[in-house]
Design a protein around this motif. Structure first.
Motif, mmCIF file in Angstrom:
data_model
loop_
_atom_site.group_PDB
_atom_site.id
_atom_site.type_symbol
_atom_site.label_atom_id
_atom_site.label_comp_id
_atom_site.label_asym_id
_atom_site.label_seq_id
_atom_site.Cartn_x
_atom_site.Cartn_y
_atom_site.Cartn_z
ATOM 1 N N VAL A 22 9.187 13.344 5.334
ATOM 2 C CA VAL A 22 8.220 12.603 4.530
ATOM 3 C C VAL A 22 8.758 12.584 3.106
ATOM 4 O O VAL A 22 8.930 13.625 2.488
ATOM 5 C CB VAL A 22 6.820 13.235 4.595
ATOM 6 C CG1 VAL A 22 5.848 12.466 3.708
ATOM 7 C CG2 VAL A 22 6.319 13.280 6.034
ATOM 8 N N LEU A 23 9.054 11.391 2.607
ATOM 9 C CA LEU A 23 9.649 11.243 1.280
ATOM 10 C C LEU A 23 8.597 11.139 0.179
ATOM 11 O O LEU A 23 8.834 11.565 -0.954
ATOM 12 C CB LEU A 23 10.549 10.006 1.247
ATOM 13 C CG LEU A 23 11.674 9.971 2.281
ATOM 14 C CD1 LEU A 23 12.375 8.623 2.259
ATOM 15 C CD2 LEU A 23 12.645 11.113 2.032
ATOM 16 N N GLU A 24 7.449 10.535 0.516
ATOM 17 C CA GLU A 24 6.409 10.321 -0.486
ATOM 18 C C GLU A 24 5.075 10.087 0.217
ATOM 19 O O GLU A 24 5.012 9.361 1.202
ATOM 20 C CB GLU A 24 6.780 9.094 -1.318
ATOM 21 C CG GLU A 24 5.791 8.703 -2.368
ATOM 22 C CD GLU A 24 6.219 7.450 -3.105
ATOM 23 O OE1 GLU A 24 6.803 7.603 -4.198
ATOM 24 O OE2 GLU A 24 5.990 6.339 -2.592
ATOM 25 N N ARG A 25 4.043 10.723 -0.297
ATOM 26 C CA ARG A 25 2.687 10.505 0.203
ATOM 27 C C ARG A 25 1.831 9.994 -0.951
ATOM 28 O O ARG A 25 1.723 10.653 -1.980
ATOM 29 C CB ARG A 25 2.069 11.803 0.712
ATOM 30 C CG ARG A 25 2.699 12.357 1.959
ATOM 31 C CD ARG A 25 1.999 13.656 2.344
ATOM 32 N NE ARG A 25 2.823 14.483 3.195
ATOM 33 C CZ ARG A 25 2.672 14.585 4.508
ATOM 34 N NH1 ARG A 25 1.734 13.912 5.112
ATOM 35 N NH2 ARG A 25 3.453 15.373 5.210
ATOM 36 N N CYS A 26 1.237 8.839 -0.744
ATOM 37 C CA CYS A 26 0.317 8.267 -1.725
ATOM 38 C C CYS A 26 -0.988 7.931 -1.012
ATOM 39 O O CYS A 26 -1.084 8.057 0.211
ATOM 40 C CB CYS A 26 0.914 7.005 -2.355
ATOM 41 S SG CYS A 26 2.440 7.332 -3.268
ATOM 42 N N ARG A 27 -1.964 7.511 -1.776
ATOM 43 C CA ARG A 27 -3.276 7.235 -1.187
ATOM 44 C C ARG A 27 -3.204 6.169 -0.097
ATOM 45 O O ARG A 27 -3.806 6.316 0.963
ATOM 46 C CB ARG A 27 -4.236 6.815 -2.279
ATOM 47 C CG ARG A 27 -5.631 6.575 -1.776
ATOM 48 C CD ARG A 27 -6.568 6.276 -2.909
ATOM 49 N NE ARG A 27 -7.904 6.069 -2.382
ATOM 50 C CZ ARG A 27 -8.945 5.788 -3.118
ATOM 51 N NH1 ARG A 27 -8.803 5.699 -4.424
ATOM 52 N NH2 ARG A 27 -10.112 5.603 -2.578
ATOM 53 N N TYR A 28 -2.478 5.088 -0.349
ATOM 54 C CA TYR A 28 -2.451 3.970 0.585
ATOM 55 C C TYR A 28 -1.147 3.825 1.351
ATOM 56 O O TYR A 28 -1.054 2.989 2.251
ATOM 57 C CB TYR A 28 -2.754 2.656 -0.152
ATOM 58 C CG TYR A 28 -4.123 2.655 -0.776
ATOM 59 C CD1 TYR A 28 -5.270 2.586 0.027
ATOM 60 C CD2 TYR A 28 -4.281 2.751 -2.153
ATOM 61 C CE1 TYR A 28 -6.533 2.602 -0.546
ATOM 62 C CE2 TYR A 28 -5.546 2.758 -2.727
ATOM 63 C CZ TYR A 28 -6.661 2.681 -1.916
ATOM 64 O OH TYR A 28 -7.911 2.699 -2.473
ATOM 65 N N THR A 29 -0.142 4.603 0.998
ATOM 66 C CA THR A 29 1.163 4.488 1.670
ATOM 67 C C THR A 29 1.782 5.860 1.902
ATOM 68 O O THR A 29 1.475 6.824 1.206
ATOM 69 C CB THR A 29 2.166 3.656 0.836
ATOM 70 O OG1 THR A 29 2.402 4.322 -0.405
ATOM 71 C CG2 THR A 29 1.686 2.241 0.611
ATOM 72 N N THR A 30 2.644 5.902 2.889
ATOM 73 C CA THR A 30 3.505 7.055 3.129
ATOM 74 C C THR A 30 4.902 6.511 3.359
ATOM 75 O O THR A 30 5.085 5.562 4.115
ATOM 76 C CB THR A 30 3.048 7.857 4.370
ATOM 77 O OG1 THR A 30 1.712 8.317 4.149
ATOM 78 C CG2 THR A 30 3.958 9.045 4.619
ATOM 79 N N MET A 31 5.872 7.107 2.687
ATOM 80 C CA MET A 31 7.269 6.716 2.857
ATOM 81 C C MET A 31 7.966 7.850 3.587
ATOM 82 O O MET A 31 7.811 9.023 3.230
ATOM 83 C CB MET A 31 7.905 6.513 1.492
ATOM 84 C CG MET A 31 9.351 6.222 1.571
ATOM 85 S SD MET A 31 9.616 4.480 1.468
ATOM 86 C CE MET A 31 11.104 4.499 0.528
ATOM 87 N N LEU A 32 8.712 7.502 4.631
ATOM 88 C CA LEU A 32 9.398 8.543 5.385
ATOM 89 C C LEU A 32 10.770 8.074 5.833
ATOM 90 O O LEU A 32 11.083 6.890 5.790
ATOM 91 C CB LEU A 32 8.547 8.988 6.578
ATOM 92 C CG LEU A 32 8.017 7.923 7.526
ATOM 93 C CD1 LEU A 32 9.006 7.620 8.617
ATOM 94 C CD2 LEU A 32 6.717 8.415 8.115
#
Length: 158
Positions: free
Chosen positions: A58-68
């Motif tokens: 998991v590279l980034e967790r935000c409220r509306y998106t997750t980047m992996l």
């Protein structure tokens, strides 16, 4: 949503509506692969007997998106290394998942023509996300899953 997995392969290529449907189907497959994404640690490895390990970061967790990042990790007997090294952005509110441009895509060899399409083009997005669709379907068929409390086959990696 497409009624069968094979229907998406027959969709008219390179049109925006079909691309959005592909993103929706990629989201469905991503959620099957990791049904509790918000509870997963930042790094995991799914191990299935007889299959190549599948690594998740998991590279980034935000409220509306997750980047992996997703990749297969090959052992030394198979030549070692990782491939296809895809980065995927999951849009939770839109319920879509999109493969993004990154350095690892050149090794996949999905483009039959040279030069490759521009990464911002509809043609590029169609090809890469169609590849993601097929790869996710393959990983799920092998039995890969990422769960917060990994079983013996789906262990947490440090």
């Amino acid at each position: 949503m497409v009624s069968t997995y094979n229907d998406i392969l027959a969709l008219p290529v390179r049109n925006f509506a079909s691309l959005m449907e592909l993103y929706e189907n990629n989201y469905i497959f991503m959620r099957r692969l990791m049904p509790e994404l918000d509870r997963l640690p930042e790094r995991m490895v799914s191990r299935v007997p007889g299959a190549v390990d599948l690594r998740l970061e998991v590279l980034e967790r935000c409220r509306y998106t997750t980047m992996l990042a997703l990749t297969h990790t090959f052992d030394a007997a198979s030549g070692g290394g990782t491939s296809p090294d895809l980065e995927v952005r999951i849009y939770h509110d839109a319920r879509t998942a999109e493969a993004l441009a990154n350095r690892g895509l050149n090794r996949i060899g999905i483009w039959q023509r040279q030069p490759q399409p521009d990464p911002s083009s509809l043609a590029w997005r169609w090809e890469v996300n169609r590849f993601l669709f097929r790869w996710l379907r393959y990983c799920l068929a092998e039995g890969h899953r990422f769960m917060p409390n990994p079983s013996a086959e789906h262990r947490l990696s440090g």
